[in-house]
Each structure stands twice: as structure tokens, then as C-alpha cells.
Design a protein around this motif. Structure first.
Motif, PDB file in Angstrom:
ATOM      1  N   UNK A  80     -13.079   9.876   7.002  1.00  0.00           N
ATOM      2  CA  UNK A  80     -12.491  10.459   5.798  1.00  0.00           C
ATOM      3  C   UNK A  80     -10.970  10.526   5.879  1.00  0.00           C
ATOM      4  N   UNK A  81     -10.277   9.693   5.085  1.00  0.00           N
ATOM      5  CA  UNK A  81      -8.814   9.738   5.087  1.00  0.00           C
ATOM      6  C   UNK A  81      -8.296  11.021   4.434  1.00  0.00           C
ATOM      7  N   UNK A  82      -7.261  11.579   5.012  1.00  0.00           N
ATOM      8  CA  UNK A  82      -6.634  12.774   4.471  1.00  0.00           C
ATOM      9  C   UNK A  82      -5.710  12.413   3.313  1.00  0.00           C
ATOM     10  N   UNK A  87      -1.155   8.979   1.175  1.00  0.00           N
ATOM     11  CA  UNK A  87       0.285   8.962   0.879  1.00  0.00           C
ATOM     12  C   UNK A  87       1.034   7.892   1.669  1.00  0.00           C
ATOM     13  N   UNK A  88       0.437   7.397   2.751  1.00  0.00           N
ATOM     14  CA  UNK A  88       1.069   6.319   3.525  1.00  0.00           C
ATOM     15  C   UNK A  88       1.052   4.992   2.762  1.00  0.00           C
ATOM     16  N   UNK A  92       3.251   2.441  -5.557  1.00  0.00           N
ATOM     17  CA  UNK A  92       2.814   1.448  -6.561  1.00  0.00           C
ATOM     18  C   UNK A  92       1.443   0.892  -6.190  1.00  0.00           C
ATOM     19  N   UNK A  93       1.219   0.594  -4.895  1.00  0.00           N
ATOM     20  CA  UNK A  93      -0.073   0.073  -4.439  1.00  0.00           C
ATOM     21  C   UNK A  93      -1.175   1.120  -4.575  1.00  0.00           C
ATOM     22  N   UNK A  94      -0.828   2.382  -4.280  1.00  0.00           N
ATOM     23  CA  UNK A  94      -1.810   3.464  -4.383  1.00  0.00           C
ATOM     24  C   UNK A  94      -2.246   3.663  -5.836  1.00  0.00           C
ATOM     25  N   UNK A  95      -1.299   3.660  -6.746  1.00  0.00           N
ATOM     26  CA  UNK A  95      -1.633   3.813  -8.174  1.00  0.00           C
ATOM     27  C   UNK A  95      -2.485   2.643  -8.658  1.00  0.00           C
ATOM     28  N   UNK A 180      -6.377   9.422   9.988  1.00  0.00           N
ATOM     29  CA  UNK A 180      -5.005   9.533   9.501  1.00  0.00           C
ATOM     30  C   UNK A 180      -4.507   8.289   8.768  1.00  0.00           C
ATOM     31  N   UNK A 181      -5.428   7.435   8.343  1.00  0.00           N
ATOM     32  CA  UNK A 181      -5.043   6.242   7.601  1.00  0.00           C
ATOM     33  C   UNK A 181      -6.166   5.814   6.668  1.00  0.00           C
TER      34      UNK A 181
END
Length: 194
Positions: A80-82, A87-88, A92-95, A180-181
Motif C-alpha cells: 500500500x503506497x502512502x 506525491x513522488x 502532471x503524471x499523477x493527475x 514508500x513508492x
């Protein structure tokens, strides 16, 4: 003199023996057993929902419409990523990922492995696998697990690495390890148009 010394010594010995006997009766020796881990009361989604560090993961599960997958009977192991792990990813890629439901669903399933891989099982598999073990995920890809500096390190098919930061959180349908990723499955290669 010897008789007095012998009488004093035997009297002292009897007093000490009776104190020890009384003490043993007051404080009986009971075997010490390690505490049993608390029974899981929530499924994997419930565990994530109850964590302030996993609000982005819960949002992603709901956005991708994979809630039922994470609630299946299993057992499953979820890495499970935090929120900090999400946020890492560049903003733009996350959105873009959060808007693409199919890609988001594939990414989330890439963090799920069939079976219960607790830390002991995982470390033993790595040890017996000559330093690594490949874990087949629900997305169809694999995560490579190794140990680095005493921590379990997971490497995705793109070569990105993440570490288990909190292990063995029990759920009713499996086990959760906090990482953590965010792992990224291999992207399908599309043939170039001619």
C-alpha cells in the motif's frame, strides 16, 4: 562453641527455607507466553480507509472502480503506497494517472499479490531464491522482492524501487505492507503507424 554455631546455622537455614517456600507459594511461576496478535477486524480497504497516510490510495481505489477487487475474499497481500509515495510522482503524471481509470486500475492491481506474504514468508522466499523472489501481481505483471539494508525492497518492471516501511498489518482478507513508492507496470508497446 561448635554446637552453638551449628544450632545458629541450622536455624538460619530453616528460616531462609521457609521464606523461600512462602515466597514460592505467593508468586507461583507461570510460563510466559508471547501476546497473540490482535485479530483482523477490517478488510484491506478498511485498513487503508482507517489510515491517514493512505487517503490518496483510497481515492484512487474509488476512482478506478476497483473497490470490489480489494474486498475479495483473498487472501491477498497488498503493498500500500502512502500519500507521500503518490506525491513522488510528478504532479502532471499523477493527475494524468488519476484521470485514466483503466491505467489507474492496472497500477493498483500491480500492488496486489495472491496469498499471504507476511514478512517472514517473504524474507524466507528471498533467502531461498538466491536473494530475490518474483511476485506475480493481479495486473499480470511481476514485482521483484529483494533485501537491502535489512529492508524488503520491491522493484517494478520499469526499474523503480520502493521499500516496505511498515509490515504485517492484518486484514480479514489478507495482509497489508506499507510502501514508500508507487509501482508502475510495464506499458504495452504499441506498433508505430507507417
Amino acid at each position: 562453641m561448635k554446637k552453638i554455631f551449628f544450632t545458629f546455622t541450622s536455624t538460619a537455614f530453616l528460616m531462609i527455607a521457609s521464606i523461600v517456600t512462602v515466597k514460592a507459594q505467593v508468586d507461583p511461576v507461570t510460563p510466559v507466553t508471547p501476546p497473540t496478535p490482535p485479530a483482523a477486524t477490517s478488510d484491506i480497504v478498511g485498513v487503508a480507509t482507517g489510515s491517514v497516510e493512505h487517503t490518496t490510495l483510497v481515492e484512487a481505489i474509488n476512482t478506478a472502480n476497483v473497490l470490489k477487487v480489494f474486498q475479495l475474499n483473498g487472501p491477498f497481500t497488498v503493498f500500500a503506497p502512502t500519500n507521500a509515495a503518490f506525491d513522488k510522482i510528478p504532479e502532471a503524471d499523477r493527475k494524468k494517472l488519476m484521470k485514466n481509470k483503466a491505467e489507474l486500475a492496472k497500477t493498483l492491481k500491480y500492488h496486489m499479490v495472491g496469498g499471504t506474504w507476511n514478512s517472514t514468508t517473504l524474507m524466507n522466499a528471498i533467502k531461498h531464491g538466491n536473494g530475490f523472489v518474483e511476485l506475480p501481481t493481479l495486473s499480470g505483471g511481476k514485482l521483484k522482492a529483494t533485501v537491502e539494508d535489512g529492508k524488503v525492497k520491491l522493484t517494478d518492471e520499469m526499474g523503480n524501487a520502493m521499500f516496505v516501511t511498515n509490515a504485517d498489518i492484518m486484514a480479514t482478507n489478507g495482509i497489508v505492507h506499507v510502501v514508500d513508492g508507487v509501482a508502475h507496470p510495464m506499458q504495452p508497446v504499441t506498433a508505430a503507424k507507417q
